[in-house]
Write a protein that holds these residues in place. Structure first.
Motif, PDB file in Angstrom:
ATOM      1  N   ALA A 142       2.341  11.322 -10.403  1.00 31.23           N
ATOM      2  CA  ALA A 142       1.353  12.381 -10.657  1.00 31.23           C
ATOM      3  C   ALA A 142       1.932  13.756 -10.354  1.00 31.23           C
ATOM      4  CB  ALA A 142       0.097  12.145  -9.829  1.00 31.23           C
ATOM      5  N   LEU A 143       2.782  13.858  -9.345  1.00 24.44           N
ATOM      6  CA  LEU A 143       3.411  15.146  -9.041  1.00 24.44           C
ATOM      7  C   LEU A 143       4.465  15.500 -10.084  1.00 24.44           C
ATOM      8  CD1 LEU A 143       3.691  14.851  -5.167  1.00 24.44           C
ATOM      9  CD2 LEU A 143       2.167  16.356  -6.452  1.00 24.44           C
ATOM     10  N   GLU A 187       0.832  -1.210   0.000  1.00 23.37           N
ATOM     11  CA  GLU A 187       0.000   0.000   0.000  1.00 23.37           C
ATOM     12  C   GLU A 187       0.863   1.256   0.000  1.00 23.37           C
ATOM     13  OE1 GLU A 187      -4.084  -0.927   2.313  1.00 23.37           O
ATOM     14  OE2 GLU A 187      -2.278  -1.093   3.533  1.00 23.37           O
ATOM     15  N   VAL A 188       1.900   1.241   0.793  1.00 23.07           N
ATOM     16  CA  VAL A 188       2.806   2.396   0.878  1.00 23.07           C
ATOM     17  C   VAL A 188       3.525   2.595  -0.453  1.00 23.07           C
ATOM     18  CG1 VAL A 188       4.839   3.358   2.030  1.00 23.07           C
ATOM     19  CG2 VAL A 188       3.135   2.103   3.360  1.00 23.07           C
ATOM     20  N   LEU A 189       4.041   1.513  -1.028  1.00 23.24           N
ATOM     21  CA  LEU A 189       4.787   1.616  -2.278  1.00 23.24           C
ATOM     22  C   LEU A 189       3.897   2.070  -3.437  1.00 23.24           C
ATOM     23  CD1 LEU A 189       7.104  -1.533  -2.045  1.00 23.24           C
ATOM     24  CD2 LEU A 189       7.714   0.869  -1.682  1.00 23.24           C
ATOM     25  N   VAL A 190       2.698   1.522  -3.543  1.00 20.92           N
ATOM     26  CA  VAL A 190       1.798   1.895  -4.634  1.00 20.92           C
ATOM     27  C   VAL A 190       1.397   3.364  -4.512  1.00 20.92           C
ATOM     28  CG1 VAL A 190      -0.529   1.530  -5.563  1.00 20.92           C
ATOM     29  CG2 VAL A 190       0.960  -0.416  -5.126  1.00 20.92           C
ATOM     30  N   SER A 194       4.113  14.523 -13.479  1.00 21.26           N
ATOM     31  CA  SER A 194       3.388  14.813 -14.716  1.00 21.26           C
ATOM     32  C   SER A 194       1.890  14.662 -14.483  1.00 21.26           C
ATOM     33  CB  SER A 194       3.805  13.845 -15.820  1.00 21.26           C
ATOM     34  OG  SER A 194       5.169  14.005 -16.127  1.00 21.26           O
ATOM     35  N   MET A 195       1.138  15.675 -14.910  1.00 18.16           N
ATOM     36  CA  MET A 195      -0.316  15.686 -14.730  1.00 18.16           C
ATOM     37  C   MET A 195      -1.011  14.482 -15.336  1.00 18.16           C
ATOM     38  SD  MET A 195      -1.967  19.400 -15.250  1.00 18.16           S
ATOM     39  CE  MET A 195      -0.744  20.156 -16.283  1.00 18.16           C
ATOM     40  N   ARG A 196      -0.418  13.904 -16.356  1.00 15.28           N
ATOM     41  CA  ARG A 196      -1.098  12.805 -17.036  1.00 15.28           C
ATOM     42  C   ARG A 196      -1.296  11.594 -16.134  1.00 15.28           C
ATOM     43  NH1 ARG A 196       1.869  10.472 -21.990  1.00 15.28           N
ATOM     44  NH2 ARG A 196      -0.276   9.926 -22.161  1.00 15.28           N
ATOM     45  N   PHE A 197      -0.610  11.540 -14.998  1.00 13.93           N
ATOM     46  CA  PHE A 197      -0.731  10.400 -14.091  1.00 13.93           C
ATOM     47  C   PHE A 197      -1.667  10.657 -12.911  1.00 13.93           C
ATOM     48  CE2 PHE A 197       3.592   9.965 -15.963  1.00 13.93           C
ATOM     49  CZ  PHE A 197       3.317   8.853 -16.741  1.00 13.93           C
ATOM     50  N   VAL A 198      -2.341  11.795 -12.894  1.00 16.82           N
ATOM     51  CA  VAL A 198      -3.244  12.136 -11.788  1.00 16.82           C
ATOM     52  C   VAL A 198      -4.359  11.098 -11.655  1.00 16.82           C
ATOM     53  CG1 VAL A 198      -4.985  13.810 -11.046  1.00 16.82           C
ATOM     54  CG2 VAL A 198      -2.709  14.591 -11.675  1.00 16.82           C
ATOM     55  N   SER A 199      -4.942  10.686 -12.765  1.00 13.47           N
ATOM     56  CA  SER A 199      -6.033   9.716 -12.686  1.00 13.47           C
ATOM     57  C   SER A 199      -5.556   8.367 -12.155  1.00 13.47           C
ATOM     58  CB  SER A 199      -6.700   9.542 -14.049  1.00 13.47           C
ATOM     59  OG  SER A 199      -5.748   9.123 -14.995  1.00 13.47           O
ATOM     60  N   PHE A 220       4.527   5.580  -5.232  1.00 12.03           N
ATOM     61  CA  PHE A 220       4.922   5.562  -6.642  1.00 12.03           C
ATOM     62  C   PHE A 220       3.971   6.403  -7.487  1.00 12.03           C
ATOM     63  CE2 PHE A 220       4.443   3.803 -10.905  1.00 12.03           C
ATOM     64  CZ  PHE A 220       5.733   3.948 -11.380  1.00 12.03           C
ATOM     65  N   PHE A 221       2.662   6.158  -7.355  1.00 11.68           N
ATOM     66  CA  PHE A 221       1.710   6.859  -8.204  1.00 11.68           C
ATOM     67  C   PHE A 221       1.564   8.336  -7.822  1.00 11.68           C
ATOM     68  CE2 PHE A 221       0.474   2.538  -9.332  1.00 11.68           C
ATOM     69  CZ  PHE A 221       0.417   2.664 -10.703  1.00 11.68           C
TER      70      PHE A 221
END
Length: 180
Positions: free
Chosen positions: A78-79, A67-70, A81-86, A73-74
């Motif tokens: 996201a911070l 849980e911590v790693l996921v 590149s905006m494309r990873f916000v979702s 990482f995400f």
């Protein structure tokens, strides 16, 4: 197995990783830039990250390493590149849901009848704020689209049904695909 059957051969496997470090992509394409907390549309993302950090701190005794790693990482992606916000939003769900489940497992006293109107009022307030935020955010969308995309040119192309392909700027591609 068929990826190398292209003009670039096996180099296509490396391409996704090269885009992550491309200065041109980072500086010229909005979706590759870091999210800006001053943009009202991205404030829920930053709120989600804050809730995720609170969940990490509150659940530190019963957290799984995965849980911590996921989440880390995400959130980092996201911070960057905006494309990873979702993707960050999706990856945050188990962590935040775990916080809610941990609270339910502890024996809680039964709410008194006096608290029920307060809870109902809170739900109505939350719903009203959500509707207000969505209306305010999406009400300005047409003006934003007109300011950033070739609306008049696309209207012309739609009306005249011109044949052939379109050579366009990368930043207009998604809009043109959507409209045409």
């Amino acid at each position: 197995l068929v990826v190398p059957l292209n003009p670039n051969g096996a180099l296509l496997y490396v391409y996704p990783f090269e885009t992550l470090h491309s200065h041109a992509m980072q500086s010229l394409l909005m979706e590759w830039q870091p999210p800006d907390p001053r943009q009202a549309l991205l404030r829920p993302f930053f709120l989600l990250v804050a809730i995720g950090v609170v969940a990490l701190l509150a659940r530190r005794k019963n957290l799984r390493l995965s849980e911590v790693l996921v989440f880390t990482f995400f959130t980092g992606a996201a911070l960057h590149s905006m494309r990873f916000v979702s993707l960050c939003a999706l990856a945050s769900i188990p962590l935040i849901a775990g916080l809610a489940l941990a609270r339910r497992e502890s024996p809680a006293p039964r709410p008194s009848r006096a608290r029920l109107p307060l809870q109902a009022g809170f739900l109505v307030l939350a719903a009203a704020l959500t509707v207000w935020f969505c209306r305010r955010t999406f009400a300005g969308a047409p003006a934003v689209v007109r300011a950033h995309f070739p609306v008049a040119a696309t209207n012309f192309l739609e009306q005249h049904q011109l044949p052939g392909r379109i050579f366009n700027s990368y930043s207009f591609g998604g809009y043109l695909i959507w409209r045409l």
